[in-house]
Enzyme design. Structure first.
Site, short mmCIF file in Angstrom:
data_model
loop_
_atom_site.label_atom_id
_atom_site.label_comp_id
_atom_site.label_asym_id
_atom_site.label_seq_id
_atom_site.Cartn_x
_atom_site.Cartn_y
_atom_site.Cartn_z
N SER A 1 -30.29 107.52 35.90
CA SER A 1 -28.89 107.35 35.50
C SER A 1 -28.69 106.06 34.72
O SER A 1 -29.22 105.91 33.62
CB SER A 1 -28.00 107.40 36.75
N ASP B 1 -22.84 107.42 30.58
CA ASP B 1 -23.95 106.73 31.19
C ASP B 1 -25.26 107.37 30.75
O ASP B 1 -25.27 108.30 29.95
CB ASP B 1 -23.81 106.68 32.71
N ASP C 1 -27.59 109.40 31.93
CA ASP C 1 -27.85 110.83 32.09
C ASP C 1 -26.63 111.67 31.77
O ASP C 1 -26.65 112.89 31.95
CB ASP C 1 -28.39 111.15 33.47
N ASP D 1 -23.74 112.27 32.99
CA ASP D 1 -22.91 113.02 33.95
C ASP D 1 -21.59 112.30 34.19
O ASP D 1 -20.69 112.84 34.84
CB ASP D 1 -23.64 113.29 35.25
#
Length: 448
Positions: free
Chosen positions: A98, A238, A240, A242
């Site tokens: 992340s 961010d 990743d 999500d």
């Protein structure tokens, strides 16, 4: 016996590469997940970090070694992996850390339908197998085949939000060299928007700034670009992708509380009377506006596993957190930055208002933001604070840490960190002066 306490967290596996996490351990983690889940087919995706392709291949090979077939979807955002899990009804493993620094990587697991795997839903069993060893397996190995789901994923999102007929918007998107650099050009295609890209080049060393828009220092470039290009909005993702954060036409950050309220009202218009989930440090304006629009507010602990469980328990149409995670029933109750972006941009495109005005209508109270405090004895401090305020007639609850609500409606929450001697403080009141007075008072008690 190997001790993996530092590597296996409450919701995922995450640590530094290669000292804590390497290909050998990733192989065993893939095998353990196949063993614990019993999945016949597991989708595996990975982000753009330098170590991710090797770790993803190792997880896939580990799962196949226990007889599971593997759908390798390659470079993907975490919500694209959730799409694969939901649309194909298969288990999933996402290789990502992340927003963590470049030296980190990790693995997030989910069951079919994007159902989360945490400590109480399989991760503890995976840890036990990794620490003590897997049982013998003599059956046939599974197969690994590759498929790119980006176009299919984008089409699914477009089917949930109809952008046709809206005014054309100019938007700046800061991908932070993360996975939004791959997904944004397809989901936020130029036929719907004038797109100004920032840092779309996939680079797991994050050469421009950390891919963590929760830190205001990491949205400085986005704010400047919005003003420079006279854009209608700015979006920051961010690593990743999500999570999604928003900047208005003035370059000012939009509170996630207002984003929760905005999307909640849209979802309630489509599904009247539904439940909407929010966490304990979300503004009380969110619950009030859910009620105002005929919905049922459901308060939850902080964290995606708690939000998703509350959504399942109440069949909630939507859930939101202050951290930029937004969850949708139509997306298997999973968090998705891109669907969030489409909802906000659709709402903006339907009106002639600027984003600042569209979201300001949901602001009712003054808040402190989250303040971290180092304390030596967390339980003793919480007990002292609770006794102080309840003696004056305030109400206390312990859903997540300690929440104190005064008779005048002002409130604060203190949540202990899971890993450090920290208390995280959030304060809200009717006006800035009252909020500031309460903030100073609580901080003084913490340091007594």
């Amino acid at each position: 016996m190997q001790d993996l306490a530092a590597l296996i967290k409450a919701y995922d596996i995450r640590g530094t590469v290669p000292d804590q996490l390497n290909a050998e351990l990733a192989f065993r983690a893939g095998a353990a997940f196949a063993e614990v889940s019993g999945a016949a087919l597991i989708a595996v995706g990975h982000d753009m970090r330098v170590s991710s392709p090797e770790l993803a291949a190792a997880v896939a090979d580990g799962a196949a070694s226990r007889g599971a077939d593997v759908l390798a979807i390659g470079l993907a955002s975490t919500d694209m992996l959730y799409y694969a899990s939901g649309a194909r009804d298969v288990a999933g493993a996402m290789i990502t850390a992340s927003h963590n620094p470049p030296a980190y990587n990790g693995i997030k697991f989910c069951r079919p339908g994007a159902a989360p795997v945490g400590q109480d839903t399989g991760l503890r069993e995976i840890r036990t197998l990794l620490e003590t060893g897997l049982p013998a397996y003599n059956g046939p190995a599974g197969t690994v085949h590759s498929e790119d789901l980006l176009t299919e994923y984008a089409e699914y999102l477009h089917g949930l939000v109809d952008l046709s007929g809206n005014r054309r918007l100019k938007i700046v998107v800061d991908a932070g060299n993360g996975m939004a650099g791959r997904t944004a050009p397809v989901v936020l295609d130029r036929s719907a928007f004038d797109l100004v890209p920032l840092y779309f080049e996939l680079d797991g060393t994050f050469p421009n700034h950390p891919a963590n828009p929760l830190d205001p220092a990491n949205v400085v470039d986005l704010r400047a670009a919005v003003k420079q290009h006279h854009a209608d909005a700015g979006l920051a993702f961010d690593g990743d992708a999500d999570r999604c954060f928003f900047v208005d036409e003035n370059g000012d950050a939009v509170s996630p509380n207002n984003i929760i309220s905005l999307i909640a009202t849209r979802e309630l218009a489509r599904d009247p009377g539904s439940a909407v989930v929010y966490n304990v440090i979300t503004s009380k304006a969110v619950a009030e506006q859910i009620v105002d629009h005929g919905g049922v507010p459901v308060r939850s602990r902080v964290g995606h596993s708690f939000i998703k469980q509350a959504m399942a328990d109440h069949d909630a149409v939507f859930g939101g957190e202050h951290s930029g995670h937004y969850y949708f029933r139509r997306f298997w109750r999973a968090d998705t930055g891109m669907l969030t972006a489409l909802h906000v941009l659709d709402a903006l495109g339907e009106t002639d208002q600027p984003l600042s005005a569209l979201t300001a209508q949901f602001s009712r109270y003054a808040d402190s933001g989250e303040i971290n405090n180092v304390v030596a004895d967390v339980p003793a401090v919480l007990a002292r604070v609770e006794a102080h305020y309840t003696a004056d007639g305030a109400a206390a609850d312990h859903l997540d840490g300690l929440t104190i609500t005064r008779p005048d409606g002002a409130w604060f929450n203190l949540r202990p960190s899971n890993t450090e001697p920290l208390l995280r403080l959030n304060v809200e009141a009717a006006d800035p002066a009252t909020m500031e007075q309460l903030r100073r008072e609580v901080l003084s008690l913490l340091n007594t």
